[in-house]
Design an enzyme around this catalytic site. Structure first.
Site, PDB file in Angstrom:
ATOM      1  N   HIS A 108       0.690  -1.175   0.008  1.00 55.07           N
ATOM      2  CA  HIS A 108      -0.035  -0.183  -0.182  1.00 55.07           C
ATOM      3  C   HIS A 108       0.608   1.324   0.153  1.00 55.07           C
ATOM      4  O   HIS A 108       0.536   2.198  -0.250  1.00 55.07           O
ATOM      5  CB  HIS A 108      -0.995   0.006   1.385  1.00 55.07           C
ATOM      6  N   ASP A 138       0.182  -7.505   1.277  1.00 51.54           N
ATOM      7  CA  ASP A 138       0.469  -6.342   1.583  1.00 51.54           C
ATOM      8  C   ASP A 138       2.032  -6.051   1.444  1.00 51.54           C
ATOM      9  O   ASP A 138       2.616  -5.369   2.375  1.00 51.54           O
ATOM     10  CB  ASP A 138      -0.077  -5.691   2.868  1.00 51.54           C
ATOM     11  N   SER A 212       4.857   2.333   7.837  1.00 51.29           N
ATOM     12  CA  SER A 212       4.285   1.408   7.290  1.00 51.29           C
ATOM     13  C   SER A 212       5.624   0.553   6.187  1.00 51.29           C
ATOM     14  O   SER A 212       6.241   1.685   5.548  1.00 51.29           O
ATOM     15  CB  SER A 212       3.306   1.799   6.356  1.00 51.29           C
TER      16      SER A 212
END
Length: 473
Positions: A108, A138, A212
């Site tokens: 993402h 992901d 992230s």
């Protein structure tokens, strides 16, 4: 013997010194960890060019074609140039897994972007290419070109992680590069909604937007996870963070690097959790396993003889305690691999073997429709026959048209549901359904299998004791 009394202020002081010494000896040396292993952590800056029509033009009223000003304003607005919106930019993190420039991050982080710049520890900035990404896990694999060898992380063993162990997260929260936060492992193998193929590591290490894709280290300086998500009602850290186990991430990265895509195993079933009520209705001593709600046509499970209502309690020798365990096991099995299954069918264990296939993008599921209803029964619902065209597609059962207060409503049955099994008996038509309803026992959970919204679901309903004396209608 002479008694020696230590003054209170001195004993208190000594106690403080002793406590501080013990604390210093037991507290991890995070400073050394950061110094040794942060050089292999990178920041990732992305930009996406957004082009949109002039907002003023979009908001103007339509001018009638018969207006004398129509042609004038039409030419005027057609000649107005499109306004280029400000590029959308974001920041994330990643870590280098090979000295020739391969980098792991979250999918993402690099989704729908036009440019990626990787920032190294020495402030060097390099453009990066997306080698591949996998939205189901992901995970994305990037590549930067550099003439020198880059520092790399050490890959840990997720199987050795334990709840309570110290962890260190390094990343770029809110763009603050190479920020370090510490915590412990709060839980393992967490299953999150819409994340079927990742057994997340839960930690209380502070993770915020920008972390992230960054690494989660253990005290040996090994990466054991990829920081991915937070649980938050405010948008910021609230004490619960989730990381993708490094073995999952590296398996995905290796498949992307060697084959350009990720191939996952597929069993071809829809499953659900075995609740205490369902366990009782199937004659189990305790809730366990994955309950098969639907066997998909032409899938591996159908070919292996797996049936709706089977409860898978072991996959290739590994126990399946919860339904969420099964997708992880199947997904990590290479396609064309033959595995053993242990299922409970009609209260008895049965061994099966099945050849796992590759997970398709969108499995074809059966559709539902509604026809005219029949009369009510002791469950408190109206059902109808299945249309002929739907039967041709392989469906069977009866359709629910109306649900009143009663056992069916309490169990969660809704109008539009397709009832295919009741009390472990296949349902084919309304008359047969009515006969089965007449014989249902009262006072204990009864399993009912429905199809709803292209999926299958077992529910447990209970007829009140007095309902046993009522005649079926």
């Amino acid at each position: 013997m002479q008694r020696f009394e230590v003054p209170f202020w001195l004993s208190a002081g000594l106690g403080l010194v002793w406590s501080a010494t013990v604390w210093a000896a037991e507290y991890p040396d995070f400073a050394t960890l950061v110094e040794q292993y942060s050089p292999a952590v990178v920041s990732i800056q992305t930009k996406a060019d957004v082009k949109e029509r002039n907002q003023i033009r979009r908001g103007l009223p339509q001018i009638p074609e018969n207006s004398p000003f129509h042609d004038y304003f039409k030419r005027f607005f057609e000649q107005m140039p499109d306004i280029q919106a400000q590029p959308r930019s974001s920041v994330g993190s990643g870590f280098i897994i090979s000295d020739d420039g391969y980098i792991v991050t979250n999918a993402h982080v690099v989704e729908d972007v036009d440019s990626i710049i990787v920032g190294l520890n020495d402030r060097t900035e390099l453009p990066a290419q997306v080698i591949g990404k996998d939205s189901r896990s992901d995970i994305a694999l990037l590549k930067v070109k550099t003439g020198a060898k880059l520092p790399v992380v050490k890959i840990g063993d997720t199987k050795k992680t334990k709840v309570g162990q110290w962890v260190l997260a390094i990343g770029s929260p809110f763009g603050f590069q190479r920020s370090a936060t510490q915590g412990i492992i709060s839980a393992l193998a967490r299953s999150l909604p819409n994340d079927t193929y990742v057994p997340f590591i839960q930690t209380d290490a502070a993770v915020n937007p920008g972390n992230s894709g960054g690494p989660l280290f253990n005290l040996d300086g090994e990466v054991i996870g990829v920081n991915s998500q937070i649980y938050s009602r405010s948008g910021g850290y609230q004490g619960i963070s989730f990381a993708i186990p490094i073995d999952v991430a590296m398996d995905v990265a290796d498949q992307i690097k060697t084959g350009g895509k990720v191939a996952r195993g597929w069993l071809g079933v829809l499953i659900q959790e075995v609740t205490p009520e369902l366990a009782q209705s199937f004659g189990l001593d305790k809730p366990q396993g994955a309950l098969i709600g639907q066997v998909l046509a032409d899938g591996p499970a159908q070919g292996a003889g797996i049936k709706t209502g089977d409860i898978i309690v072991a996959f290739n020798g590994q126990p399946v305690a919860h339904s969420s365990d099964l997708p992880l096991m199947v997904g990590r099995t290479r396609p064309e691999t033959t595995v053993s299954l242990t299922v409970i069918r009609d209260g008895k264990e049965k061994s099966l073997s099945v050849k796992i296939k590759e997970l398709p993008e969108e499995p074809k599921l059966l559709q539902q429709s509604i026809a005219e209803p029949s009369g009510k029964n002791r469950l408190g619902l109206r059902v109808t026959e299945l249309p002929a065209d739907q039967r041709k597609e392989g469906d069977q059962g009866v359709l629910v048209r109306e649900v009143d207060d009663g056992p069916a409503a309490s169990a969660g049955i809704r109008p539009g549901d397709l009832i295919t099994r009741l009390n472990n008996q296949e349902i084919s038509e309304v008359s047969q359904f009515a006969e089965v309803v007449k014989t249902l026992p009262a006072g204990r959970p009864i399993s009912v299998l429905i199809k709803r919204d292209n999926g299958a679901l077992f529910l447990a309903l209970t007829l009140p004791a007095e309902a046993e004396k009522e005649p079926g209608r």
